[in-house]
Scaffold this active site. Structure first.
Site, PDB file in Angstrom:
ATOM      1  N   HIS A  55      35.645  37.155  38.071  1.00 39.59           N
ATOM      2  CA  HIS A  55      35.477  38.519  37.551  1.00 39.59           C
ATOM      3  C   HIS A  55      35.570  39.488  38.729  1.00 39.59           C
ATOM      4  O   HIS A  55      34.647  39.591  39.526  1.00 39.59           O
ATOM      5  CB  HIS A  55      34.098  38.578  36.861  1.00 39.59           C
ATOM      6  CG  HIS A  55      33.723  39.924  36.350  1.00 39.59           C
ATOM      7  ND1 HIS A  55      32.458  40.228  35.899  1.00 39.59           N
ATOM      8  CD2 HIS A  55      34.451  41.074  36.198  1.00 39.59           C
ATOM      9  CE1 HIS A  55      32.410  41.479  35.497  1.00 39.59           C
ATOM     10  NE2 HIS A  55      33.600  42.031  35.684  1.00 39.59           N
ATOM     11  N   HIS A  96      31.277  31.210  36.197  1.00 36.66           N
ATOM     12  CA  HIS A  96      31.623  32.632  36.350  1.00 36.66           C
ATOM     13  C   HIS A  96      31.341  33.077  37.781  1.00 36.66           C
ATOM     14  O   HIS A  96      30.245  32.879  38.299  1.00 36.66           O
ATOM     15  CB  HIS A  96      30.784  33.427  35.346  1.00 36.66           C
ATOM     16  CG  HIS A  96      31.128  34.869  35.245  1.00 36.66           C
ATOM     17  ND1 HIS A  96      32.187  35.340  34.502  1.00 36.66           N
ATOM     18  CD2 HIS A  96      30.546  35.970  35.796  1.00 36.66           C
ATOM     19  CE1 HIS A  96      32.237  36.660  34.578  1.00 36.66           C
ATOM     20  NE2 HIS A  96      31.253  37.074  35.370  1.00 36.66           N
ATOM     21  N   ASP A 137      31.323  36.263  40.273  1.00 35.43           N
ATOM     22  CA  ASP A 137      31.294  37.727  40.311  1.00 35.43           C
ATOM     23  C   ASP A 137      31.697  38.246  41.687  1.00 35.43           C
ATOM     24  O   ASP A 137      30.966  38.091  42.664  1.00 35.43           O
ATOM     25  CB  ASP A 137      29.884  38.217  39.961  1.00 35.43           C
ATOM     26  CG  ASP A 137      29.605  38.102  38.476  1.00 35.43           C
ATOM     27  OD1 ASP A 137      30.424  38.601  37.687  1.00 35.43           O
ATOM     28  OD2 ASP A 137      28.572  37.509  38.105  1.00 35.43           O
ATOM     29  N   MET A 173      32.428  41.353  44.037  1.00 33.61           N
ATOM     30  CA  MET A 173      32.103  42.790  44.165  1.00 33.61           C
ATOM     31  C   MET A 173      32.472  43.273  45.562  1.00 33.61           C
ATOM     32  O   MET A 173      32.269  42.562  46.544  1.00 33.61           O
ATOM     33  CB  MET A 173      30.606  43.004  43.940  1.00 33.61           C
ATOM     34  CG  MET A 173      30.102  42.437  42.623  1.00 33.61           C
ATOM     35  SD  MET A 173      28.380  42.841  42.356  1.00 33.61           S
ATOM     36  CE  MET A 173      28.023  41.858  40.886  1.00 33.61           C
ATOM     37  N   SER A 195      26.775  32.332  35.724  1.00 33.02           N
ATOM     38  CA  SER A 195      27.216  33.185  36.836  1.00 33.02           C
ATOM     39  C   SER A 195      26.471  32.789  38.094  1.00 33.02           C
ATOM     40  O   SER A 195      25.233  32.888  38.153  1.00 33.02           O
ATOM     41  CB  SER A 195      26.925  34.652  36.529  1.00 33.02           C
ATOM     42  OG  SER A 195      26.979  35.398  37.738  1.00 33.02           O
ATOM     43  N   ASP A 214      29.024  39.808  29.058  1.00 27.91           N
ATOM     44  CA  ASP A 214      28.569  39.626  30.445  1.00 27.91           C
ATOM     45  C   ASP A 214      27.481  40.622  30.810  1.00 27.91           C
ATOM     46  O   ASP A 214      27.733  41.817  30.941  1.00 27.91           O
ATOM     47  CB  ASP A 214      29.777  39.789  31.383  1.00 27.91           C
ATOM     48  CG  ASP A 214      29.420  39.490  32.835  1.00 27.91           C
ATOM     49  OD1 ASP A 214      28.276  39.074  33.104  1.00 27.91           O
ATOM     50  OD2 ASP A 214      30.302  39.678  33.692  1.00 27.91           O
ATOM     51  N   MET A 269      35.261  42.731  40.286  1.00 24.62           N
ATOM     52  CA  MET A 269      34.690  44.088  40.211  1.00 24.62           C
ATOM     53  C   MET A 269      35.055  44.785  41.509  1.00 24.62           C
ATOM     54  O   MET A 269      34.212  45.021  42.376  1.00 24.62           O
ATOM     55  CB  MET A 269      33.171  43.990  40.019  1.00 24.62           C
ATOM     56  CG  MET A 269      32.766  43.582  38.621  1.00 24.62           C
ATOM     57  SD  MET A 269      31.054  43.037  38.507  1.00 24.62           S
ATOM     58  CE  MET A 269      31.252  41.331  39.002  1.00 24.62           C
ATOM     59  N   MET A 309      31.500  44.176  29.179  1.00 26.23           N
ATOM     60  CA  MET A 309      30.317  44.332  30.039  1.00 26.23           C
ATOM     61  C   MET A 309      29.146  44.795  29.185  1.00 26.23           C
ATOM     62  O   MET A 309      29.213  45.829  28.528  1.00 26.23           O
ATOM     63  CB  MET A 309      30.575  45.387  31.130  1.00 26.23           C
ATOM     64  CG  MET A 309      31.467  44.964  32.280  1.00 26.23           C
ATOM     65  SD  MET A 309      31.006  43.491  33.224  1.00 26.23           S
ATOM     66  CE  MET A 309      29.288  43.712  33.598  1.00 26.23           C
TER      67      MET A 309
HETATM   68  C1  DX5 Z   1      27.126  42.003  36.621  1.00 29.52           C
HETATM   69  C2  DX5 Z   1      27.917  40.717  36.630  1.00 29.52           C
HETATM   70  C3  DX5 Z   1      27.339  39.695  35.726  1.00 29.52           C
HETATM   71  C4  DX5 Z   1      25.967  39.273  36.088  1.00 29.52           C
HETATM   72  C5  DX5 Z   1      25.289  38.604  34.958  1.00 29.52           C
HETATM   73  O1  DX5 Z   1      27.686  42.900  37.492  1.00 29.52           O
HETATM   74  O2  DX5 Z   1      29.242  40.927  36.239  1.00 29.52           O
HETATM   75  O3  DX5 Z   1      28.191  38.562  35.638  1.00 29.52           O
HETATM   76  O4  DX5 Z   1      25.923  38.414  37.169  1.00 29.52           O
HETATM   77  O5  DX5 Z   1      24.027  38.317  35.368  1.00 29.52           O
HETATM   78  P1  DX5 Z   1      22.788  38.255  34.385  1.00 29.52           P
HETATM   79  O6  DX5 Z   1      23.080  37.183  33.409  1.00 29.52           O
HETATM   80  O7  DX5 Z   1      21.674  37.941  35.294  1.00 29.52           O
HETATM   81  O8  DX5 Z   1      22.677  39.613  33.731  1.00 29.52           O
HETATM   82 ZN    ZN Z   2      30.518  39.057  35.718  1.00 27.34          ZN
END
Ligand code: DX5
Ligand code: ZN
Length: 226
Positions: free
Chosen positions: A73, A40, A42, A44, A15, A179, A75, A144
């Site tokens: 992903h 990956h 992320d 947000m 990620s 994840d 979010m 998650m």
């Molecule tokens: C959390 C994300 C994850 C996160 C994982 O909101 O969806 O993908 O970045 O990070 P680590 O591996 O550091 O927990």
């Molecule tokens: Zn993620």
């Protein structure tokens, strides 16, 4: 036909949330060279989760620097409003949250129609039943294992256990991705629960040597394999 590797192998999905954003091309280059086939991303929105990260413009530039599968992903509160922009920018796989969509099956079909693989995810407090009806349409289900929003949080075992039930529902041909909080100690736990795809942010990009970090995670996946 999709870029996401077919089920049947264990895959790491670094990620970039924990990467150096001023050098994303270099960061992605390092993990791909070390064997990662999935990256990956992320996304947000500061609304569905209390943090803001990446938009389609970043995916566009990531696309230009790697052939790896871009696993996006979302979010975000309104995935239907933005998914197409991420796909046009070069996303290969779109994951959206069951908590944000009323008609998940229709949305997955829409994403497939746009040429990408697609999947659902669920927060630690959301029961597996929520995704059951649309699960068979998914190419990958993301479980998650932390509350979404931030990297480097602690693995929630109870949430990870949902992989057992998810795996039972989807069978062997759909990927199950864990994840959050994945590291050399927790990765085998997620594997034993049925996950085959492991997102790791801090455990890779939080380490000085990304190649070594990937090697350690791969070794941990192989240890005491069933
Ligand atoms: C959390 C994300 C994850 C996160 C994982 O909101 O969806 O993908 O970045 O990070 P680590 O591996 O550091 O927990
Ligand atoms: Zn993620």
């Amino acid at each position: 036909m999709y870029k996401l590797p077919k089920a049947g192998t264990y895959e790491l999905a670094p990620s970039i949330l924990s990467a150096d954003f001023a050098d994303l091309a270099g960061e992605v280059g390092q993990v791909v060279k070390a064997g990662a086939r999935i990256v990956h991303v992320d996304v947000m929105d500061g609304h569905f989760v209390p943090n803001i990260t990446i938009g389609p413009v970043v995916v566009k530039w990531l696309r230009r620097c790697t052939e790896a599968a871009l696993d996006v992903h979302l979010m975000i509160s309104e995935p239907a409003r933005y998914a197409e922009a991420f796909i046009r920018a070069g996303a290969d796989h779109i994951t959206f949250h069951i908590e944000t969509v009323d008609q998940p099956a229709e949305f997955i079909k829409y994403l497939h129609g746009l040429g990408v693989s697609a999947g659902l995810t669920l927060n630690p407090d959301t029961p597996v039943e929520a995704i059951e009806s649309a699960a068979a349409l998914c190419d990958m289900i993301l479980v998650m294992t932390v509350h979404p929003g931030f990297g480097a949080q602690e693995f929630i075992d109870k949430a990870a256990k949902k992989c057992v039930r998810v795996r039972r529902i989807v069978g062997p041909d759909v990927r199950v991705e864990a994840d959050g909080g994945i590291n050399a100690d927790t990765i085998a736990i997620a594997r034993d629960y049925g996950a085959d795809t492991f997102v790791a942010g801090n455990a890779i990009f939080g380490q000085t040597d990304r190649a070594e970090a990937i090697k350690a995670l791969k070794k941990a996946i192989e240890q005491n394999r069933p």
